[in-house]
Design a protein around this motif. Sequence first.
Motif, short mmCIF file in Angstrom:
data_model
loop_
_atom_site.label_atom_id
_atom_site.label_comp_id
_atom_site.label_asym_id
_atom_site.label_seq_id
_atom_site.Cartn_x
_atom_site.Cartn_y
_atom_site.Cartn_z
N THR A 1 12.36 4.85 21.04
CA THR A 1 13.79 4.55 20.91
C THR A 1 14.15 4.10 19.50
O THR A 1 15.11 4.60 18.92
CB THR A 1 14.21 3.44 21.90
OG1 THR A 1 13.94 3.89 23.23
CG2 THR A 1 15.69 3.10 21.76
N TYR A 2 13.39 3.15 18.95
CA TYR A 2 13.77 2.49 17.70
C TYR A 2 12.90 2.84 16.49
O TYR A 2 13.27 2.52 15.37
CB TYR A 2 13.74 0.98 17.88
CG TYR A 2 14.69 0.49 18.93
CD1 TYR A 2 16.07 0.60 18.76
CD2 TYR A 2 14.22 -0.05 20.12
CE1 TYR A 2 16.95 0.15 19.74
CE2 TYR A 2 15.09 -0.50 21.10
CZ TYR A 2 16.45 -0.39 20.90
OH TYR A 2 17.32 -0.82 21.87
N GLY A 3 11.75 3.46 16.69
CA GLY A 3 10.85 3.74 15.57
C GLY A 3 9.99 2.53 15.26
O GLY A 3 9.71 1.72 16.14
N SER A 4 9.56 2.41 14.01
CA SER A 4 8.74 1.28 13.61
C SER A 4 9.06 0.89 12.17
O SER A 4 9.76 1.62 11.47
CB SER A 4 7.25 1.61 13.74
OG SER A 4 6.90 2.67 12.89
N THR A 5 8.54 -0.24 11.76
CA THR A 5 8.74 -0.71 10.39
C THR A 5 7.58 -0.27 9.52
O THR A 5 6.54 0.16 10.00
CB THR A 5 8.87 -2.25 10.34
OG1 THR A 5 7.66 -2.82 10.85
CG2 THR A 5 10.05 -2.73 11.15
N ALA A 6 7.74 -0.40 8.21
CA ALA A 6 6.68 -0.08 7.26
C ALA A 6 5.45 -0.92 7.58
O ALA A 6 5.56 -2.07 8.00
CB ALA A 6 7.15 -0.35 5.84
N GLU A 7 4.28 -0.35 7.37
CA GLU A 7 3.04 -1.01 7.77
C GLU A 7 2.31 -1.74 6.65
O GLU A 7 1.26 -2.33 6.90
CB GLU A 7 2.11 0.02 8.42
CG GLU A 7 2.71 0.59 9.69
CD GLU A 7 1.83 1.61 10.35
OE1 GLU A 7 0.65 1.76 9.96
OE2 GLU A 7 2.32 2.28 11.27
N ILE A 8 2.86 -1.69 5.45
CA ILE A 8 2.26 -2.43 4.33
C ILE A 8 3.36 -3.22 3.62
O ILE A 8 4.53 -2.83 3.66
CB ILE A 8 1.51 -1.50 3.34
CG1 ILE A 8 2.46 -0.46 2.74
CG2 ILE A 8 0.31 -0.84 4.01
CD1 ILE A 8 1.84 0.39 1.65
N PRO A 9 3.02 -4.32 2.96
CA PRO A 9 4.03 -5.11 2.25
C PRO A 9 4.58 -4.36 1.04
O PRO A 9 3.90 -3.49 0.48
CB PRO A 9 3.28 -6.38 1.84
CG PRO A 9 1.84 -6.01 1.86
CD PRO A 9 1.68 -4.91 2.86
N ILE A 10 5.79 -4.71 0.64
CA ILE A 10 6.46 -3.98 -0.44
C ILE A 10 5.72 -4.06 -1.77
O ILE A 10 5.88 -3.18 -2.60
CB ILE A 10 7.93 -4.43 -0.61
CG1 ILE A 10 8.04 -5.89 -1.02
CG2 ILE A 10 8.73 -4.13 0.63
CD1 ILE A 10 9.44 -6.30 -1.42
N GLN A 11 4.89 -5.05 -1.97
CA GLN A 11 4.14 -5.16 -3.21
C GLN A 11 3.20 -3.96 -3.39
O GLN A 11 2.78 -3.66 -4.50
CB GLN A 11 3.29 -6.44 -3.25
CG GLN A 11 4.07 -7.72 -3.19
CD GLN A 11 4.31 -8.21 -1.77
OE1 GLN A 11 4.55 -7.44 -0.85
NE2 GLN A 11 4.26 -9.52 -1.58
N GLU A 12 2.86 -3.28 -2.30
CA GLU A 12 1.94 -2.15 -2.36
C GLU A 12 2.65 -0.80 -2.40
O GLU A 12 2.00 0.24 -2.46
CB GLU A 12 0.98 -2.20 -1.17
CG GLU A 12 0.11 -3.44 -1.17
CD GLU A 12 -0.82 -3.51 0.04
OE1 GLU A 12 -1.17 -2.45 0.60
OE2 GLU A 12 -1.18 -4.64 0.42
N TRP A 13 3.99 -0.80 -2.38
CA TRP A 13 4.74 0.45 -2.40
C TRP A 13 4.79 1.01 -3.81
O TRP A 13 4.82 0.28 -4.79
CB TRP A 13 6.16 0.24 -1.92
CG TRP A 13 6.30 -0.22 -0.51
CD1 TRP A 13 5.30 -0.48 0.39
CD2 TRP A 13 7.51 -0.50 0.18
NE1 TRP A 13 5.81 -0.90 1.57
CE2 TRP A 13 7.17 -0.91 1.47
CE3 TRP A 13 8.84 -0.43 -0.18
CZ2 TRP A 13 8.14 -1.26 2.41
CZ3 TRP A 13 9.80 -0.77 0.75
CH2 TRP A 13 9.45 -1.17 2.03
N GLU A 14 4.88 2.33 -3.90
CA GLU A 14 5.04 3.00 -5.19
C GLU A 14 6.23 3.95 -5.11
O GLU A 14 6.51 4.54 -4.07
CB GLU A 14 3.79 3.81 -5.52
CG GLU A 14 2.56 2.97 -5.75
CD GLU A 14 1.35 3.81 -6.10
OE1 GLU A 14 1.51 4.97 -6.52
OE2 GLU A 14 0.24 3.30 -5.92
N GLY A 15 6.92 4.09 -6.24
CA GLY A 15 7.95 5.11 -6.35
C GLY A 15 9.23 4.88 -5.59
O GLY A 15 9.91 5.83 -5.25
N TYR A 16 9.57 3.65 -5.31
CA TYR A 16 10.87 3.41 -4.65
C TYR A 16 11.77 2.66 -5.62
O TYR A 16 11.32 1.94 -6.49
CB TYR A 16 10.70 2.64 -3.34
CG TYR A 16 10.43 1.17 -3.48
CD1 TYR A 16 11.46 0.24 -3.33
CD2 TYR A 16 9.17 0.68 -3.79
CE1 TYR A 16 11.23 -1.11 -3.46
CE2 TYR A 16 8.92 -0.67 -3.93
CZ TYR A 16 9.96 -1.56 -3.76
OH TYR A 16 9.73 -2.90 -3.90
#
Length: 103
Positions: free
Chosen positions: A63-78
């Motif tokens: 129904t709702y999906g899920s949230t990102a599985e890693i903290p934002i400090q580990e994100w690239e390219g956003y």
Amino acid sequence: MTLWFRSYWDEADLWFYFEVDGDGWVSRQVELLGPAGTPITAASLEEWQHAQVMGRLSQYAGTYGSTAEIPIQEWEGYDPHPLTRTEFEAVWTRARRHLEELR
């Protein structure tokens, strides 16, 4: 400190809206697809965890999906665009209402 922001992924024509806690974990996430901004995700980490404990994770995620599985400090390219809590809440409310109508 809670932060709210949005980020666009042009390859999929998808807007991501995030509520992030002080440790960088996504507590709520909304995804809006295409020019009409059709909600496809409006997930809460707390609700997701509760559904997992209750054995209802597949129903929740369906129904709702899920949230990102890693903290934002580990994100690239956003490229985060800051939001106010009020702006995030308006998107959250609209997305949840839409996804609940589809159930």
